[in-house]
Scaffold this motif. Structure first.
Motif, PDB file in Angstrom:
ATOM      1  N   SER A  47     -90.945  27.329  31.128  1.00  0.00           N
ATOM      2  CA  SER A  47     -91.859  28.472  31.135  1.00  0.00           C
ATOM      3  C   SER A  47     -92.651  28.465  32.429  1.00  0.00           C
ATOM      4  CB  SER A  47     -92.807  28.426  29.933  1.00  0.00           C
ATOM      5  OG  SER A  47     -93.553  27.216  29.924  1.00  0.00           O
ATOM      6  N   GLY A  48     -93.133  29.635  32.854  1.00  0.00           N
ATOM      7  CA  GLY A  48     -93.906  29.751  34.073  1.00  0.00           C
ATOM      8  C   GLY A  48     -95.158  28.892  34.029  1.00  0.00           C
ATOM      9  N   HIS A  49     -95.375  28.087  35.078  1.00  0.00           N
ATOM     10  CA  HIS A  49     -96.506  27.152  35.153  1.00  0.00           C
ATOM     11  C   HIS A  49     -96.521  26.178  33.976  1.00  0.00           C
ATOM     12  CE1 HIS A  49     -97.661  29.507  38.474  1.00  0.00           C
ATOM     13  NE2 HIS A  49     -98.703  30.161  38.003  1.00  0.00           N
ATOM     14  N   ASN A  50     -95.381  26.034  33.287  1.00  0.00           N
ATOM     15  CA  ASN A  50     -95.309  25.200  32.077  1.00  0.00           C
ATOM     16  C   ASN A  50     -96.405  25.601  31.096  1.00  0.00           C
ATOM     17  OD1 ASN A  50     -94.360  23.174  30.339  1.00  0.00           O
ATOM     18  ND2 ASN A  50     -95.661  21.605  31.262  1.00  0.00           N
ATOM     19  N   SER A  51     -96.578  26.909  30.922  1.00  0.00           N
ATOM     20  CA  SER A  51     -97.629  27.436  30.054  1.00  0.00           C
ATOM     21  C   SER A  51     -97.258  27.387  28.576  1.00  0.00           C
ATOM     22  CB  SER A  51     -97.958  28.877  30.443  1.00  0.00           C
ATOM     23  OG  SER A  51     -96.790  29.687  30.359  1.00  0.00           O
ATOM     24  N   GLN A  52     -95.959  27.246  28.261  1.00  0.00           N
ATOM     25  CA  GLN A  52     -95.491  27.125  26.876  1.00  0.00           C
ATOM     26  C   GLN A  52     -96.081  28.240  26.006  1.00  0.00           C
ATOM     27  OE1 GLN A  52     -95.903  22.945  25.549  1.00  0.00           O
ATOM     28  NE2 GLN A  52     -96.093  22.374  27.702  1.00  0.00           N
ATOM     29  N   PRO A  53     -95.692  29.496  26.261  1.00  0.00           N
ATOM     30  CA  PRO A  53     -96.395  30.643  25.655  1.00  0.00           C
ATOM     31  C   PRO A  53     -95.948  31.007  24.248  1.00  0.00           C
ATOM     32  CG  PRO A  53     -94.672  31.456  27.095  1.00  0.00           C
ATOM     33  CD  PRO A  53     -94.639  29.938  27.197  1.00  0.00           C
ATOM     34  N   TRP A  54     -95.437  30.046  23.504  1.00  0.00           N
ATOM     35  CA  TRP A  54     -94.939  30.330  22.158  1.00  0.00           C
ATOM     36  C   TRP A  54     -95.866  29.752  21.083  1.00  0.00           C
ATOM     37  CZ3 TRP A  54     -91.575  28.201  25.919  1.00  0.00           C
ATOM     38  CH2 TRP A  54     -91.704  26.813  26.084  1.00  0.00           C
ATOM     39  N   ARG A  55     -95.833  30.405  19.947  1.00  0.00           N
ATOM     40  CA  ARG A  55     -96.496  29.907  18.738  1.00  0.00           C
ATOM     41  C   ARG A  55     -95.580  30.254  17.576  1.00  0.00           C
ATOM     42  NH1 ARG A  55    -102.209  31.759  18.978  1.00  0.00           N
ATOM     43  NH2 ARG A  55    -101.266  33.798  18.627  1.00  0.00           N
ATOM     44  N   VAL A  56     -95.516  29.412  16.562  1.00  0.00           N
ATOM     45  CA  VAL A  56     -94.603  29.622  15.433  1.00  0.00           C
ATOM     46  C   VAL A  56     -95.416  29.670  14.144  1.00  0.00           C
ATOM     47  CG1 VAL A  56     -92.619  28.751  14.154  1.00  0.00           C
ATOM     48  CG2 VAL A  56     -92.699  28.492  16.645  1.00  0.00           C
ATOM     49  N   ARG A  57     -95.256  30.755  13.425  1.00  0.00           N
ATOM     50  CA  ARG A  57     -95.936  30.919  12.136  1.00  0.00           C
ATOM     51  C   ARG A  57     -94.945  30.656  11.011  1.00  0.00           C
ATOM     52  NH1 ARG A  57     -97.258  35.953  12.690  1.00  0.00           N
ATOM     53  NH2 ARG A  57     -96.071  37.001  11.045  1.00  0.00           N
ATOM     54  N   ILE A  58     -95.239  29.688  10.161  1.00  0.00           N
ATOM     55  CA  ILE A  58     -94.342  29.309   9.075  1.00  0.00           C
ATOM     56  C   ILE A  58     -94.669  30.190   7.874  1.00  0.00           C
ATOM     57  CG2 ILE A  58     -93.451  27.410   7.677  1.00  0.00           C
ATOM     58  CD1 ILE A  58     -93.061  27.013  10.672  1.00  0.00           C
ATOM     59  N   GLU A  59     -93.823  31.167   7.610  1.00  0.00           N
ATOM     60  CA  GLU A  59     -94.051  32.057   6.471  1.00  0.00           C
ATOM     61  C   GLU A  59     -93.472  31.485   5.186  1.00  0.00           C
ATOM     62  OE1 GLU A  59     -92.783  36.053   7.412  1.00  0.00           O
ATOM     63  OE2 GLU A  59     -94.807  36.441   8.196  1.00  0.00           O
ATOM     64  N   ALA A  60     -92.402  30.737   5.313  1.00  0.00           N
ATOM     65  CA  ALA A  60     -91.758  30.047   4.193  1.00  0.00           C
ATOM     66  C   ALA A  60     -90.970  28.892   4.787  1.00  0.00           C
ATOM     67  CB  ALA A  60     -90.849  30.994   3.400  1.00  0.00           C
ATOM     68  N   ALA A  61     -90.488  28.018   3.929  1.00  0.00           N
ATOM     69  CA  ALA A  61     -89.790  26.836   4.418  1.00  0.00           C
ATOM     70  C   ALA A  61     -88.630  27.198   5.342  1.00  0.00           C
ATOM     71  CB  ALA A  61     -89.290  26.005   3.243  1.00  0.00           C
ATOM     72  N   THR A  62     -87.990  28.343   5.094  1.00  0.00           N
ATOM     73  CA  THR A  62     -86.828  28.733   5.892  1.00  0.00           C
ATOM     74  C   THR A  62     -87.052  30.021   6.674  1.00  0.00           C
ATOM     75  OG1 THR A  62     -85.863  29.884   3.992  1.00  0.00           O
ATOM     76  CG2 THR A  62     -85.233  27.565   4.322  1.00  0.00           C
TER      77      THR A  62
END
Length: 373
Positions: free
Chosen positions: A64-79
């Motif tokens: 990612s640009g500048h190693n900014s890691q621009p992701w987030r993960v929302r767990i809505e259910a186990a799968t």
């Protein structure tokens, strides 16, 4: 006693600061290998099992640009997971339209898909964003599957490599293999071609223009992690190791240089000089294009790039994205002028064979830091 300013000038003259340097014998800073994958001080969301956590760890090894890691993960259910764009990790000065952010999330998605397959899951990935500024970008649904091989080592060892590119053109067989992994839209320009010279000059000029922009340089400074304590606290951004500053220069930068020093004229000028030197090295340039520029096109191109980058890692080929050339208007015009108007350049890459592929050093945040429920 030598003054700090005079010492910096000597480092500049030696080509050490920002350029890697040749001095040795100093203690190194924090690298990825120094920090554990697990973050035992925090617990994962209860719906995220150990396999899911491993999948997300390997996904987070995407660039990612500048190693900014621009992701987030929302767990809505186990799968069922939703991959979000983290607005706090945008680069609005150099990436106002989130083009590069979406390419990075595409690379994250490809790593996720490959890691899931290697760990006995199948990941169905659907683009759900309509606009490049939407928060929710992807829906991921995991299903049971059969382990389909082991690309995990490639995921764990791929990295950006700036130095050490050999002056040998990429073979036709390797170009064909990389193009196959990219699904087309990948163009190679050998180092001695006129197209390569045009790209090289545009890349250096774009870097010079951007280095002179206070807003862009200040954005870069925001992501610098020069001190070990800052690297350990944030586990993202640009460390001296990630910038390939080595030896005595590495030690001095970590102990005596502040991020604000990078706003000074000498630092900016040195960055341009080093970029011009690097641009003359290697086996040539690659440009990856897409057939459109909507969200799905950018996610898909990020995934194609990551497949290609992993294939390059397997062939000991270093890749150095020169993103400034697509961030500045002058560079975009120069690159776009060499392609059909129906194709959109998304990556400009300096490429070259390596005598030795170095270990990855850029830091990654623990999964617990970017997962929510």
């Amino acid at each position: 006693m030598i003054k700090r300013r005079d010492f910096l000038k000597q480092l500049f003259a030696a080509g050490a600061v920002l350029g890697g340097g040749t001095l040795t014998g100093a203690c190194s800073g924090i690298t990825r290998a120094d920090l554990p994958e697990d973050n035992t001080s925090e617990q994962s969301p209860p719906m995220l099992d150990p396999t899911g956590r491993h999948i997300l760890y390997y996904a987070s090894l995407a660039p990612s640009g500048h190693n900014s890691q621009p992701w987030r993960v929302r767990i809505e259910a186990a799968t069922t997971w939703i991959v979000e764009a983290n607005g706090d990790r945008r680069l609005p000065c150099v990436d106002p339209d989130n083009r590069e952010l979406l390419l990075s999330i595409g690379a994250f998605a490809e790593n996720l898909f490959l890691a899931a397959g290697a760990l006995g899951r199948h990941a169905d990935i659907e683009v759900i964003a309509n606009s490049s500024h939407d928060r929710d970008i992807l829906r991921v649904v995991l299903r049971s599957g059969q382990a389909n091989g082991d690309p995990l080592n490639l995921l764990a060892t791929r990295r950006t490599v700036k130095h050490g590119h050999l002056p040998k053109e990429i073979s036709a067989n390797d170009v064909a293999a990389l193009s196959h992994q990219a699904g087309g839209g990948l163009f190679y320009f050998p180092r001695t071609s006129s197209h390569a010279a045009c790209i090289r000059d545009a890349a250096v000029e774009s870097f010079r223009i951007q280095a002179a922009r206070d807003d862009a340089q200040r954005e870069l400074v925001h992501w610098l992690r020069l001190k070990n304590r800052d690297a350990m606290h944030h586990r993202d951004g640009l460390t001296p190791e990630g910038m390939e500053i080595r030896g005595m220069a590495n030690w001095f930068v970590r102990h005596f240089v502040s991020p604000d020093d990078f706003m000074k004229t000498d630092f900016r000028r040195k960055g341009v000089d080093v970029t011009a030197q690097l641009a003359r090295e290697g086996g040539g340039w690659m440009v990856m294009t897409s057939s459109g520029d909507n969200v799905a096109d950018l996610i898909g191109t990020g995934r194609r790039f990551q497949r290609m980058a992993l294939a390059a890692r397997a062939r000991n080929i270093g890749i150095h994205p020169m993103t400034q050339v697509l961030e500045e208007k002058t560079g975009r015009s120069a690159i776009a002028g060499n392609h059909n108007r129906h194709f959109f350049p998304q990556f400009v890459l300096r490429v070259g064979y390596l005598d030795h592929y170095p270990k990855p050093v850029s830091l990654r945040r623990p999964v617990e830091w970017f997962v929510t429920s």
